[in-house]
Design an enzyme around this catalytic site. Structure first.
Site, PDB file in Angstrom:
ATOM      1  NE  ARG A   1      -2.227   1.284   3.683  1.00 43.20           N
ATOM      2  CZ  ARG A   1      -1.982   0.381   4.625  1.00 43.20           C
ATOM      3  NH1 ARG A   1      -2.355  -0.871   4.454  1.00 43.20           N
ATOM      4  NH2 ARG A   1      -1.375   0.718   5.743  1.00 43.20           N
ATOM      5  CB  SER A   2       3.569   2.340   2.144  1.00 38.35           C
ATOM      6  OG  SER A   2       2.613   2.351   3.182  1.00 38.35           O
TER       7      SER A   2
ATOM      8  CB  CYS B   1       4.141   5.093  23.881  1.00 42.25           C
ATOM      9  SG  CYS B   1       2.451   4.445  23.968  1.00 42.25           S
TER      10      CYS B   1
ATOM     11  CG  HIS C   1      -0.154   8.358  25.421  1.00 41.35           C
ATOM     12  ND1 HIS C   1      -1.077   8.688  24.450  1.00 41.35           N
ATOM     13  CD2 HIS C   1       0.313   7.114  25.083  1.00 41.35           C
ATOM     14  CE1 HIS C   1      -1.163   7.702  23.564  1.00 41.35           C
ATOM     15  NE2 HIS C   1      -0.331   6.743  23.936  1.00 41.35           N
TER      16      HIS C   1
ATOM     17  CB  SER D   1      -1.242   9.978  18.823  1.00 39.59           C
ATOM     18  OG  SER D   1      -1.043  10.015  20.233  1.00 39.59           O
ATOM     19  N   GLY D   2      -1.936   6.947  19.899  1.00 35.35           N
ATOM     20  CA  GLY D   2      -1.383   5.646  20.245  1.00 35.35           C
ATOM     21  C   GLY D   2      -1.849   4.530  19.330  1.00 35.35           C
TER      22      GLY D   2
END
Length: 336
Positions: free
Chosen positions: A37-38, A128, A240, A158-159
């Site tokens: 896909r990328s 994270c 976070h 975002s996680g």
């Protein structure tokens, strides 16, 4: 110096590019890899355009010194042998190798030297939430051994990646327009909601995310510390937050803790509640450091402290930590 990024189109892959440029990471050559896909996408780094190559088995990593990988645990496991077989050091952002006894789990502010022993040629980047917490706990551990940690995390969209961030924004628009919210990346609508589940549940009732904090903290800090976590997805976009309670062997005063944090590496003390100064994710996206406030004694434990911390999950919680590992390897002469 030849550097590779695997998963270049993802949120962390894009952050790798920004951080490497910001810090002027010493390299002569850069190569980007991604999925079908990328592949073919183009990105600019230091004014030069790079095309994402298809990640495939073979000899594409010949000559690579450091490979930053962030394409998921399955991809990391499948391609680890291809990435490392010619001597490249794989700094992996997935969960694939974090608890492997032959793979160091590294946060440079805490245990940089662990990166020097890597039998498999792989260094794991921790979860994270763990990264952000141990950076803050390390200077306190030097004062008195931390026996127990209780933590509630408030984890931004975002996680779950770039698509999750886009979905949260989409949900807010849909709800305000009176439309049903699109739900793909989360178990439920996240806009105007909180979800007390991150990752899947294990047999003991904790999620995999919560168990990562238990296991990874012990490995990074070389400690017998007990860590009990409740990880919650909240409808903020990026960065976070964590509420942390610690119990130490000897009491640590608030002033001692604040001084240790203020002088700690990779930490900023933002603790002036009288003037409503404390860390908040809205204002700290894109920052390198972890910010700490509301340091106070735990009313339920005479050897306890509690504090609040905020950090950018994509930056220090992922890409920056990995790049700092790379910088340490260069400083130590491991790669040149």
């Amino acid at each position: 110096m030849k550097v590779a990024i695997v998963g270049a189109s993802g949120a962390v892959g894009q952050e790798f590019l920004r951080v490497l440029e910001e810090r002027n990471f010493p390299m002569d050559e850069l190569v980007l890899f991604g999925s079908e896909r990328s592949a073919g996408k183009k990105y600019t780094f230091k004014g030069k355009e790079y095309t994402v190559q298809l990640l495939k088995h073979g000899d594409d990593f010949k000559g690579v010194d450091i490979a930053f990988t962030s394409a998921g645990a399955g991809v990391s496991k499948e391609y680890a042998a291809d990435i490392t077989k010619f001597g490249a050091i794989m700094i992996d952002n997935s969960s694939a190798f974090r608890m492997d006894d032959q793979v160091p789990l590294v946060v440079p502010e805490c245990n940089a030297k662990d990166a020097l022993v890597r039998p498999k040629g792989i260094i794991a980047n921790p979860n994270c939430t763990t990264i952000m917490m141990v950076v803050v706990l390390q200077p306190l551990e030097k004062i008195s051994h931390i026996k127990r940690i209780h933590i509630a995390s408030y984890q931004a969209a975002s996680g779950a990646g770039a698509a999750a961030m886009a979905e949260l924004e989409q949900q807010y628009r849909e709800v305000l327009d009176g439309k049903p919210a699109t739900v793909n990346k989360f178990a439920y609508q996240l806009a105007y909601n909180v979800i007390p589940q991150i990752d899947v549940f294990t047999d003991n009732g904790y999620t995999k995310e919560e168990m990562k904090m238990f296991n990874e903290t012990r490995k990074i800090m070389h400690s017998d510390v007990q860590c009990s976590a409740m990880c919650v997805r909240v409808p903020s976009l990026r960065s976070h937050s964590e509420a942390v309670w610690i119990e130490t062997e000897k009491p640590i005063s608030v002033e001692e803790a604040q001084n240790a944090i203020a002088n700690g590496e990779g930490i900023q003390l933002m603790d002036d509640p009288a003037n409503k100064k404390y860390p908040m994710p809205l204002f700290l996206a894109g920052k390198d450091d972890v910010y700490v406030g509301r340091v106070r004694k735990d009313l339920a434990n005479e050897n306890g402290l509690t504090l609040w911390l905020v950090g950018d999950q994509i930056k220090k919680g992922a890409a920056l930590n990995a790049v700092q590992i790379g910088e340490y390897l260069i400083k130590e002469g491991v790669v040149k």
